[in-house]
Design a protein around this motif. Sequence first.
Motif, PDB file in Angstrom:
ATOM      1  N   ARG A 209       0.829  -1.217   0.000  1.00  0.00           N
ATOM      2  CA  ARG A 209       0.000   0.000   0.000  1.00  0.00           C
ATOM      3  C   ARG A 209       0.859   1.260   0.000  1.00  0.00           C
ATOM      4  NH1 ARG A 209      -3.886  -3.100   2.937  1.00  0.00           N
ATOM      5  NH2 ARG A 209      -2.616  -2.933   4.828  1.00  0.00           N
ATOM      6  N   LYS A 210       1.932   1.232   0.813  1.00  0.00           N
ATOM      7  CA  LYS A 210       2.806   2.412   0.863  1.00  0.00           C
ATOM      8  C   LYS A 210       3.398   2.715  -0.511  1.00  0.00           C
ATOM      9  CE  LYS A 210       4.134   1.938   5.737  1.00  0.00           C
ATOM     10  NZ  LYS A 210       5.237   1.570   6.686  1.00  0.00           N
ATOM     11  N   ALA A 211       3.761   1.662  -1.239  1.00  0.00           N
ATOM     12  CA  ALA A 211       4.387   1.849  -2.551  1.00  0.00           C
ATOM     13  C   ALA A 211       3.404   2.272  -3.620  1.00  0.00           C
ATOM     14  CB  ALA A 211       5.102   0.559  -2.969  1.00  0.00           C
ATOM     15  N   PHE A 212       2.295   1.520  -3.746  1.00  0.00           N
ATOM     16  CA  PHE A 212       1.438   1.681  -4.918  1.00  0.00           C
ATOM     17  C   PHE A 212       0.170   2.506  -4.685  1.00  0.00           C
ATOM     18  CE2 PHE A 212       3.805  -2.349  -5.584  1.00  0.00           C
ATOM     19  CZ  PHE A 212       4.612  -1.892  -6.625  1.00  0.00           C
ATOM     20  N   VAL A 213      -0.152   2.754  -3.426  1.00  0.00           N
ATOM     21  CA  VAL A 213      -1.293   3.628  -3.110  1.00  0.00           C
ATOM     22  C   VAL A 213      -0.798   4.990  -2.618  1.00  0.00           C
ATOM     23  CG1 VAL A 213      -3.373   3.926  -1.720  1.00  0.00           C
ATOM     24  CG2 VAL A 213      -2.754   1.646  -2.541  1.00  0.00           C
ATOM     25  N   ASP A 214       0.121   4.957  -1.640  1.00  0.00           N
ATOM     26  CA  ASP A 214       0.629   6.202  -1.049  1.00  0.00           C
ATOM     27  C   ASP A 214       1.826   6.772  -1.801  1.00  0.00           C
ATOM     28  OD1 ASP A 214      -1.274   5.740   0.938  1.00  0.00           O
ATOM     29  OD2 ASP A 214       0.171   4.695   2.228  1.00  0.00           O
ATOM     30  N   HIS A 215       2.482   5.963  -2.636  1.00  0.00           N
ATOM     31  CA  HIS A 215       3.672   6.373  -3.386  1.00  0.00           C
ATOM     32  C   HIS A 215       4.766   6.884  -2.462  1.00  0.00           C
ATOM     33  CE1 HIS A 215       0.987   5.639  -6.602  1.00  0.00           C
ATOM     34  NE2 HIS A 215       0.309   6.745  -6.470  1.00  0.00           N
ATOM     35  N   ASP A 216       5.006   6.122  -1.424  1.00  0.00           N
ATOM     36  CA  ASP A 216       6.032   6.419  -0.429  1.00  0.00           C
ATOM     37  C   ASP A 216       7.400   6.056  -1.015  1.00  0.00           C
ATOM     38  OD1 ASP A 216       7.826   6.402   1.700  1.00  0.00           O
ATOM     39  OD2 ASP A 216       6.390   5.560   3.124  1.00  0.00           O
ATOM     40  N   MET A 217       8.223   7.075  -1.261  1.00  0.00           N
ATOM     41  CA  MET A 217       9.516   6.840  -1.908  1.00  0.00           C
ATOM     42  C   MET A 217      10.473   6.029  -1.044  1.00  0.00           C
ATOM     43  SD  MET A 217       9.564   7.796  -4.986  1.00  0.00           S
ATOM     44  CE  MET A 217       8.072   8.307  -5.863  1.00  0.00           C
ATOM     45  N   ASP A 218      10.257   6.033   0.264  1.00  0.00           N
ATOM     46  CA  ASP A 218      11.106   5.216   1.133  1.00  0.00           C
ATOM     47  C   ASP A 218      10.897   3.728   0.880  1.00  0.00           C
ATOM     48  OD1 ASP A 218      12.236   7.410   2.333  1.00  0.00           O
ATOM     49  OD2 ASP A 218      10.833   7.436   4.022  1.00  0.00           O
ATOM     50  N   VAL A 219       9.732   3.359   0.373  1.00  0.00           N
ATOM     51  CA  VAL A 219       9.465   1.959   0.015  1.00  0.00           C
ATOM     52  C   VAL A 219       9.752   1.724  -1.464  1.00  0.00           C
ATOM     53  CG1 VAL A 219       7.720   0.133  -0.101  1.00  0.00           C
ATOM     54  CG2 VAL A 219       7.739   1.731   1.829  1.00  0.00           C
ATOM     55  N   ILE A 220       9.340   2.671  -2.296  1.00  0.00           N
ATOM     56  CA  ILE A 220       9.522   2.496  -3.741  1.00  0.00           C
ATOM     57  C   ILE A 220      11.002   2.383  -4.100  1.00  0.00           C
ATOM     58  CG2 ILE A 220       9.228   3.595  -5.998  1.00  0.00           C
ATOM     59  CD1 ILE A 220       6.653   4.868  -4.837  1.00  0.00           C
ATOM     60  N   ASN A 221      11.807   3.290  -3.583  1.00  0.00           N
ATOM     61  CA  ASN A 221      13.230   3.280  -3.910  1.00  0.00           C
ATOM     62  C   ASN A 221      14.005   2.676  -2.748  1.00  0.00           C
ATOM     63  OD1 ASN A 221      15.551   3.649  -5.323  1.00  0.00           O
ATOM     64  ND2 ASN A 221      15.422   5.877  -5.444  1.00  0.00           N
ATOM     65  N   SER A 222      13.838   1.366  -2.570  1.00  0.00           N
ATOM     66  CA  SER A 222      14.411   0.694  -1.404  1.00  0.00           C
ATOM     67  C   SER A 222      15.003  -0.656  -1.786  1.00  0.00           C
ATOM     68  CB  SER A 222      13.328   0.479  -0.338  1.00  0.00           C
ATOM     69  OG  SER A 222      12.380  -0.484  -0.775  1.00  0.00           O
ATOM     70  N   ALA A 223      15.741  -1.230  -0.838  1.00  0.00           N
ATOM     71  CA  ALA A 223      16.284  -2.573  -1.050  1.00  0.00           C
ATOM     72  C   ALA A 223      15.172  -3.602  -1.192  1.00  0.00           C
ATOM     73  CB  ALA A 223      17.203  -2.940   0.119  1.00  0.00           C
ATOM     74  N   LYS A 224      14.058  -3.353  -0.498  1.00  0.00           N
ATOM     75  CA  LYS A 224      12.912  -4.265  -0.618  1.00  0.00           C
ATOM     76  C   LYS A 224      12.407  -4.312  -2.056  1.00  0.00           C
ATOM     77  CE  LYS A 224      10.765  -4.239   3.985  1.00  0.00           C
ATOM     78  NZ  LYS A 224       9.518  -3.899   4.720  1.00  0.00           N
ATOM     79  N   MET A 225      12.316  -3.140  -2.694  1.00  0.00           N
ATOM     80  CA  MET A 225      11.833  -3.116  -4.075  1.00  0.00           C
ATOM     81  C   MET A 225      12.844  -3.759  -5.015  1.00  0.00           C
ATOM     82  SD  MET A 225       9.096  -2.375  -5.735  1.00  0.00           S
ATOM     83  CE  MET A 225       8.192  -1.157  -4.743  1.00  0.00           C
ATOM     84  N   GLU A 226      14.128  -3.622  -4.721  1.00  0.00           N
ATOM     85  CA  GLU A 226      15.128  -4.326  -5.515  1.00  0.00           C
ATOM     86  C   GLU A 226      14.909  -5.839  -5.419  1.00  0.00           C
ATOM     87  OE1 GLU A 226      19.166  -3.178  -4.715  1.00  0.00           O
ATOM     88  OE2 GLU A 226      18.641  -1.038  -4.615  1.00  0.00           O
ATOM     89  N   ASP A 227      14.568  -6.309  -4.226  1.00  0.00           N
ATOM     90  CA  ASP A 227      14.270  -7.737  -4.043  1.00  0.00           C
ATOM     91  C   ASP A 227      13.053  -8.149  -4.861  1.00  0.00           C
ATOM     92  OD1 ASP A 227      16.392  -8.052  -2.317  1.00  0.00           O
ATOM     93  OD2 ASP A 227      15.188  -7.847  -0.489  1.00  0.00           O
ATOM     94  N   VAL A 228      12.050  -7.258  -4.931  1.00  0.00           N
ATOM     95  CA  VAL A 228      10.859  -7.543  -5.741  1.00  0.00           C
ATOM     96  C   VAL A 228      11.261  -7.770  -7.193  1.00  0.00           C
ATOM     97  CG1 VAL A 228       8.695  -6.616  -6.659  1.00  0.00           C
ATOM     98  CG2 VAL A 228       9.253  -6.296  -4.239  1.00  0.00           C
ATOM     99  N   PHE A 229      12.067  -6.869  -7.730  1.00  0.00           N
ATOM    100  CA  PHE A 229      12.483  -7.006  -9.129  1.00  0.00           C
ATOM    101  C   PHE A 229      13.356  -8.251  -9.335  1.00  0.00           C
ATOM    102  CE2 PHE A 229      11.242  -2.504  -9.625  1.00  0.00           C
ATOM    103  CZ  PHE A 229      10.554  -2.590 -10.828  1.00  0.00           C
ATOM    104  N   ALA A 230      14.200  -8.557  -8.373  1.00  0.00           N
ATOM    105  CA  ALA A 230      15.045  -9.748  -8.502  1.00  0.00           C
ATOM    106  C   ALA A 230      14.203 -11.024  -8.522  1.00  0.00           C
ATOM    107  CB  ALA A 230      16.054  -9.795  -7.351  1.00  0.00           C
ATOM    108  N   GLN A 231      13.226 -11.101  -7.619  1.00  0.00           N
ATOM    109  CA  GLN A 231      12.345 -12.274  -7.580  1.00  0.00           C
ATOM    110  C   GLN A 231      11.456 -12.332  -8.822  1.00  0.00           C
ATOM    111  OE1 GLN A 231      13.681 -14.251  -5.489  1.00  0.00           O
ATOM    112  NE2 GLN A 231      12.153 -14.543  -3.879  1.00  0.00           N
ATOM    113  N   PHE A 232      11.010 -11.181  -9.278  1.00  0.00           N
ATOM    114  CA  PHE A 232      10.178 -11.103 -10.485  1.00  0.00           C
ATOM    115  C   PHE A 232      10.948 -11.622 -11.697  1.00  0.00           C
ATOM    116  CE2 PHE A 232       8.683  -8.158 -14.011  1.00  0.00           C
ATOM    117  CZ  PHE A 232       7.527  -8.868 -14.298  1.00  0.00           C
TER     118      PHE A 232
END
Length: 419
Positions: A209-232
């Motif tokens: 929700r923080k990433a795709f609803v609130d557009h929270d850059m702390d989540v969008i541009n994070s190591a967690k999001m890098e993990d999302v792309f790696a798993q994807f």
Amino acid sequence: MKSFKRHLTALAVSAALMPTAAVQAGEVEVLHWWTAGGEARAAAALKKMMEEQGHTWKDFAVAGGGGEAAMTVLKTRAVSGNPPAAAQIKGLDIREWAELGFLTSLDSVADAENWDQLIPPMISDVMKYEGEYVAVPVNVHRVNWLWVNPEVMKDVGVEVPTTLDEFFDVADKLKAEGYIPLAHGGQPWQDATVFDAVALAELGPDDYRKAFVDHDMDVINSAKMEDVFAQFAKVMSYVDDDAAGRDWNTATGMVIRGEAAMQIMGDWAKGEFTAAGLTPGEDYVCAPAPGTTGQFTFNVDSFAMFTLSEEEDIKAQKDLARTILEPEFQTLFNQNKGSIPVRTDMDMSDFDTCAQASMNTFKSSADDGGLVPSFSHGLATTSYIQGQIFDVVTNFVNSNNPDPAKTTDQLAAAIQSAM
């Protein structure tokens, strides 16, 4: 969002002095794109229900599954002072039409029918503008489904995966035996649908929700999001080389025929299995996308109601809104479309096991915070931000050397540019 408003506002100013077209008393004109199969039958049933109440139904059907053509026609009609009574609009586009003054309040119907008690707040909030209902939801699609051919799994001796790590292990074994592990169509919205499921699995509902609803850059541009792309990237490595341009239902057909073992797709895929005469739980399996058990990404079809001037037309419009949420139509429509009723008090005994499982998770996730709007299907954010995400995701899929860290930076920049 800004360009949408500027375009419509400019048209509205130029059309302000144009006369409003006369509408026959008691007529309800409905713009939609339910023009094929079960959707068309459901629309015909709604028409019959309205006619039984003494109203005249004027069908305003514009073919095109995504609704782009319908929206083009709607803009022209609305700004010329001649909108339909109802139009199939979803997500944040509802709010944009309301902000421009085109939509009418449905609170008199909503209060009388107790909509707030029947619809989860996560969905009712999308239907409201400044606290008042301006649209009525028709159904709920669950996007994070995994569709599985059990015979293929049995042949290889593997079970339906419940986590991404299990998915990778199963996919390796399927590939070794000559099966395509994941059926997929290489189109931007399909790429985004798989990314949507992986993002939910990796981020969890709160950070999703923080990433795709609130557009929270702390989540969008994070190591967690890098993990999302790696798993994807790893998930997409199990797609066959001929996926480019393939339609989603063609990919579903690969699972049905046993060419592929699995597909990540919303519950509209169930219609393909049904059309093939297959029974859920026996001939095919519906399971949560790996890593998303107990969570639910939703896509909701809905009708926004436009401001009308004639008293009889307003009455017909309100009767339409009421009828859409009545159990009879909720059952008929959703059994045809593969989705589930948006009402949480429905008797699901006449629905198939996939729909029953979907409703159970819909209710539980609404209570525990696992219910999130799907960004890939227009419920989490504006169409402009969604388009930017699609571009980033599809470019990543088609890259010869996908770089999760670099792509995460690109995603953050793209979302910021569209806000």
